[in-house]
Enzyme design. Structure first.
Site, mmCIF file in Angstrom:
data_model
loop_
_atom_site.group_PDB
_atom_site.id
_atom_site.type_symbol
_atom_site.label_atom_id
_atom_site.label_comp_id
_atom_site.label_asym_id
_atom_site.label_seq_id
_atom_site.Cartn_x
_atom_site.Cartn_y
_atom_site.Cartn_z
ATOM 1 N N CYS A 6 0.817 -1.217 0.000
ATOM 2 C CA CYS A 6 0.000 0.000 0.000
ATOM 3 C C CYS A 6 0.850 1.266 0.000
ATOM 4 C CB CYS A 6 -0.884 0.047 1.234
ATOM 5 S SG CYS A 6 -1.942 -1.373 1.394
ATOM 6 N N ARG B 275 5.229 0.330 -5.808
ATOM 7 C CA ARG B 275 5.190 -0.488 -4.594
ATOM 8 C C ARG B 275 4.280 -1.703 -4.771
ATOM 9 N NH1 ARG B 275 6.769 2.361 0.074
ATOM 10 N NH2 ARG B 275 5.259 1.259 1.360
ATOM 11 N N TRP C 199 -2.905 -2.670 -1.677
ATOM 12 C CA TRP C 199 -2.466 -4.027 -2.020
ATOM 13 C C TRP C 199 -3.261 -4.932 -1.082
ATOM 14 C CZ3 TRP C 199 -0.071 -8.294 0.162
ATOM 15 C CH2 TRP C 199 0.517 -9.201 -0.729
ATOM 16 N N ASN D 76 -1.918 1.888 5.712
ATOM 17 C CA ASN D 76 -1.009 0.838 5.238
ATOM 18 C C ASN D 76 -0.667 -0.005 6.457
ATOM 19 O OD1 ASN D 76 1.086 -0.705 4.239
ATOM 20 N ND2 ASN D 76 2.536 0.983 4.077
ATOM 21 N N GLY D 77 -0.895 -1.315 6.385
ATOM 22 C CA GLY D 77 -0.590 -2.177 7.527
ATOM 23 C C GLY D 77 -1.746 -3.125 7.796
ATOM 24 N N GLU E 298 18.639 -16.696 -7.914
ATOM 25 C CA GLU E 298 18.254 -15.317 -8.226
ATOM 26 C C GLU E 298 17.795 -15.215 -9.688
ATOM 27 O OE1 GLU E 298 17.430 -12.712 -6.849
ATOM 28 O OE2 GLU E 298 17.809 -11.064 -8.230
ATOM 29 N N LYS F 172 14.109 -13.969 -10.760
ATOM 30 C CA LYS F 172 13.851 -12.852 -11.693
ATOM 31 C C LYS F 172 12.859 -13.291 -12.764
ATOM 32 C CE LYS F 172 14.912 -9.956 -10.015
ATOM 33 N NZ LYS F 172 15.510 -9.984 -8.748
ATOM 34 N N GLU G 145 9.307 -13.565 -11.340
ATOM 35 C CA GLU G 145 8.723 -12.262 -11.006
ATOM 36 C C GLU G 145 8.263 -11.499 -12.240
ATOM 37 O OE1 GLU G 145 10.935 -10.152 -7.334
ATOM 38 O OE2 GLU G 145 12.290 -10.809 -8.896
ATOM 39 N N HIS H 8 19.269 -35.210 -7.540
ATOM 40 C CA HIS H 8 18.353 -35.619 -6.471
ATOM 41 C C HIS H 8 16.921 -35.160 -6.726
ATOM 42 C CE1 HIS H 8 21.794 -37.026 -4.236
ATOM 43 N NE2 HIS H 8 22.398 -35.891 -4.511
ATOM 44 N N LYS I 216 6.799 -3.957 -4.017
ATOM 45 C CA LYS I 216 8.206 -3.593 -3.889
ATOM 46 C C LYS I 216 8.640 -3.608 -2.429
ATOM 47 C CE LYS I 216 12.209 -2.097 -5.152
ATOM 48 N NZ LYS I 216 13.099 -3.163 -5.645
HETATM 49 C C1 G6P Z 1 9.990 -7.684 -2.187
HETATM 50 C C2 G6P Z 1 10.566 -7.159 -3.482
HETATM 51 C C3 G6P Z 1 11.907 -7.837 -3.763
HETATM 52 C C4 G6P Z 1 12.842 -7.641 -2.594
HETATM 53 C C5 G6P Z 1 12.228 -8.094 -1.266
HETATM 54 C C6 G6P Z 1 13.061 -7.643 -0.073
HETATM 55 O O1 G6P Z 1 9.642 -9.011 -2.343
HETATM 56 O O2 G6P Z 1 9.685 -7.392 -4.559
HETATM 57 O O3 G6P Z 1 12.474 -7.291 -4.948
HETATM 58 O O4 G6P Z 1 14.019 -8.347 -2.816
HETATM 59 O O5 G6P Z 1 10.928 -7.530 -1.103
HETATM 60 O O6 G6P Z 1 13.061 -6.241 -0.043
HETATM 61 P P1 G6P Z 1 14.109 -5.360 0.753
HETATM 62 O O7 G6P Z 1 13.625 -3.950 0.575
HETATM 63 O O8 G6P Z 1 14.062 -5.807 2.184
HETATM 64 O O9 G6P Z 1 15.440 -5.578 0.136
#
Ligand code: G6P
Length: 618
Positions: free
Chosen positions: A2, A27, A80, A106-107, A491, A495, A498, A514, A613
């Site tokens: 949010c 966000r 959100w 937000n929360g 990673e 990516k 996502e 395995h 985000k």
């Molecule tokens: C969310 C974002 C990721 C990020 C993660 C941790 O899932 O989409 O891209 O890696 O949070 O975020 P931070 O701000 O703690 O690095």
């Protein structure tokens, strides 16, 4: 997650609010709304509009709204969804029975069910399924019971009754020259303009108006009028805090010539890493200078174990850190998801340190992990990008990333910057222990070359686009790597998930036998990270095993390796560097590959569905 914006001042509030929530779009959100207080009419009134979907849907709705939305104070929100579907009714702002008080949140309010039942018994009419709506009816209830209460007095009473996390902005038609903002475990910053205030979930929404920021702390209530503000805490004590000047420019939070923030940030990596390294490499002495750690350097000398806690991409940076710290600083290191760490009773020893990594500095689980360690008197260190964020403030010491705002939901430059800082940290710790001057010099010299090496990789953009075109229609991918590049396999897969919504798994190549090998066939490509390092031969064996099952292979290999070209379908080359630094290079083609597959599959790259985000709730 949010996003909240609030405005009070001399300008029309609506355009500023809409502009603010657009800046916060990154966000992640699924519905949106705005409420504006017209304080320049005889009986001040609040006008509002809400809608499911994107902000342009809300804008269209407002354009067709008969009585318009006019006034000089207001609040806006991108939601959100947590409690209740992302529809118009559940969108914020929420209002009381008389539509006099409006609030955006937000929360999560944990005890909302019992509070709601109580309010319904008292005759309050709820319209949404959200936890948030209880807050606004509670404010109304306090006002009913204590007619003389100011909005902030009612807010204080309410806050004492609720459990949970919240960033709030509130307006009330009965006090038209006022906006109340509250923060408790959900980020909220206060921008001070000339005869105006703007409050937002993060500083990027304020840059157009001011650089003077006050970071609200947990449990603080700010009361804003166009001319002045006051802050007090839940114990009603007044708080004085000098504004801080933020250095980010407005341009840095814009896409410029790039079609997406993600691509912009991938290309910003050389500069971002230079900024993370600036003034920190003392190559001649084989040392690094980390000013933020100086106050705790004696404690760091005694550290016997490092525990890293983080989420998402930051967690995977931590996994690379584990290899680096153990090999170069000789310190036992463990890495955990912050969300697990906070709930599994971690056993601490006296000389443990907790290292948290967080771009935003606001991730709820990472913050909770940090607080858990602090509670146990463990030294806490942070690698954080956002200056003044909760994690930055609460850690005992830390290192800022200095990479400017990262807007793309899929983290790229924050990842490679975190890897660079972990390397710096390993030299800092290593040189306190057994690391030689020669080794210190070698690492710092090679690290200093990384930005130029990334620039070379970025030149392969067109080649990677062509590979993405060939593979965009595949629905499953396996990413394989070993040692330093095992977390990079994860990673790379993350990516792709996502940004393209394609199923991908990242595995340690040794684990392939395995389980994952059962899935390999000609429809199931593997992305194999095989630089010329200490585990190269093992990777070649894994490549052969995939080939034997007719799995197509895209390999990341070191420049000059002609052998690999003979055995795999595609090779993307990265320049030679120290083994410990290869992850900073090998991840770059994987970022570009995921980006292009996402673009080709028509994904909204900067607003991928369901993702946020800054994950400020558990
Ligand atoms: C969310 C974002 C990721 C990020 C993660 C941790 O899932 O989409 O891209 O890696 O949070 O975020 P931070 O701000 O703690 O690095």
């Amino acid at each position: 997650m949010c996003g909240i914006v609030g405005y009070i001042g001399k300008q029309k509030a609506l355009p500023i609010l809409l502009d603010g929530i657009k800046t916060l779009e990154y966000r992640g959100y699924d519905s949106t709304g705005v409420a504006v207080l017209n304080n320049k009419i005889n009986a001040p009134k609040i006008y509002y509009a809400k809608s499911a979907g994107r902000i342009n849907v809300l804008e269209e709705k407002i354009a067709h709204q008969k009585n318009g939305i006019d006034g000089f104070a207001g609040i806006a929100h991108t939601r959100w969804a947590t409690h209740g579907e992302p529809n118009e009714v559940n969108a914020h702002p929420h209002f009381d029975c008389k539509k006099q008080i409006f609030l955006a949140h937000n929360g999560i309010i944990e005890n909302y069910k019992e509070l709601k039942a109580n309010l319904i018994k008292k005759g309050h009419k709820f319209s949404s399924e959200t936890d948030t709506e209880v807050l606004v009816h509670m404010l109304e209830d306090e006002r009913n019971e204590n007619p003389g209460f100011l909005l902030e007095e009612a807010a204080l009473k309410v806050l004492k009754k609720i459990k949970g996390t919240y960033g709030l902005v509130i307006i009330d038609a009965r006090e038209p020259e006022k906006l109340v903002a509250v923060r408790n475990f959900s980020p909220l910053v206060l921008g001070i303009g000339d005869g105006e205030y703007i409050v937002a979930s993060d500083a990027s929404a304020l840059l157009k108006y001011t650089r003077q920021i006050v970071f609200l702390h947990d449990g603080e209530i700010a009361v804003l009028t166009p001319e002045k503000h006051k802050i007090f805490n839940l114990r009603s004590e007044s708080v004085t805090r000098e504004p801080e000047k933020i250095e980010w420019t407005e341009e840095i939070a814009k896409k410029g010539d790039f079609p997406h923030f993600m691509l912009k940030e991938i290309f910003e990596q050389p500069e971002a890493i230079e900024n993370s390294l600036r003034g920190r490499l003392l190559s001649k002495e084989g040392l690094v200078k980390l000013g933020g750690l100086e106050s705790v350097q004696d404690k760091l000398r005694e550290a016997e174990r490092i525990i890293i806690a983080a989420c998402g991409t930051a967690y995977l940076a931590g996994r690379v850190g584990e290899y680096i710290f153990e090999e170069y600083a000789g310190i036992p290191t463990e890495v955990d998801f912050a969300s697990e760490f906070r709930y599994r009773k971690p056993v601490f020893r006296k000389n443990d340190i907790l290292l948290v990594i967080s771009q935003s500095g606001e991730t709820a689980d990472t913050l909770a992990a940090l607080r858990e360690a602090k509670q146990k008197n463990i030294l806490t260190i942070g690698i954080v990008n956002v200056v003044g964020s909760s994690i930055a403030r609460e850690t005992d010491a830390g290192v800022y990333q200095h990479i400017g705002p990262e807007i793309s939901v899929a983290s790229t430059k924050a990842f490679t910057s975190a890897l660079s800082i972990l390397t710096l940290f390993s030299v800092f710790l290593g040189r306190q222990r057994g690391m030689s001057l020669t080794m210190g010099r070698r690492i710092t010299e090679e690290l200093g070359k990384i930005p130029d090496l990334i620039k070379q990789i970025l030149k392969s953009k067109d080649q990677i686009f062509e590979i993405a075109k060939k593979y965009e229609s595949y629905n499953n991918f396996l990413y394989l790597g070993r040692k330093y590049n095992m977390p990079i396999a994860q990673e790379g897969a993350l990516k792709l998930k996502e940004i393209s919504y394609v199923h991908a798994e990242g595995y340690g190549a040794g684990e392939m036998k395995h389980g994952p090998i059962a899935m390999i066939n000609k429809e199931f490509p593997s992305v194999v990270i095989a630089p010329s390092d200490s585990v190269y031969e093992k990777m070649i064996s894994n490549i052969e095993e995939v080939k034997a099952r007719r799995g197509p292979i895209i390999a990341i290999a070191t420049e000059g390796n002609k052998e690999i070209k003979q055995i795999v379908e595609e090779v993307i080359y990265i320049p030679k560097t120290l083994e410990m630094l290869t992850p900073i290079l090998s991840v770059v083609p994987l970022q570009l590959f995921a980006y292009f597959v996402g673009v080709l599959r028509g994904v909204d790259i900067d607003q991928p569905k369901n993702l946020a985000k800054s994950v400020t709730v558990e």
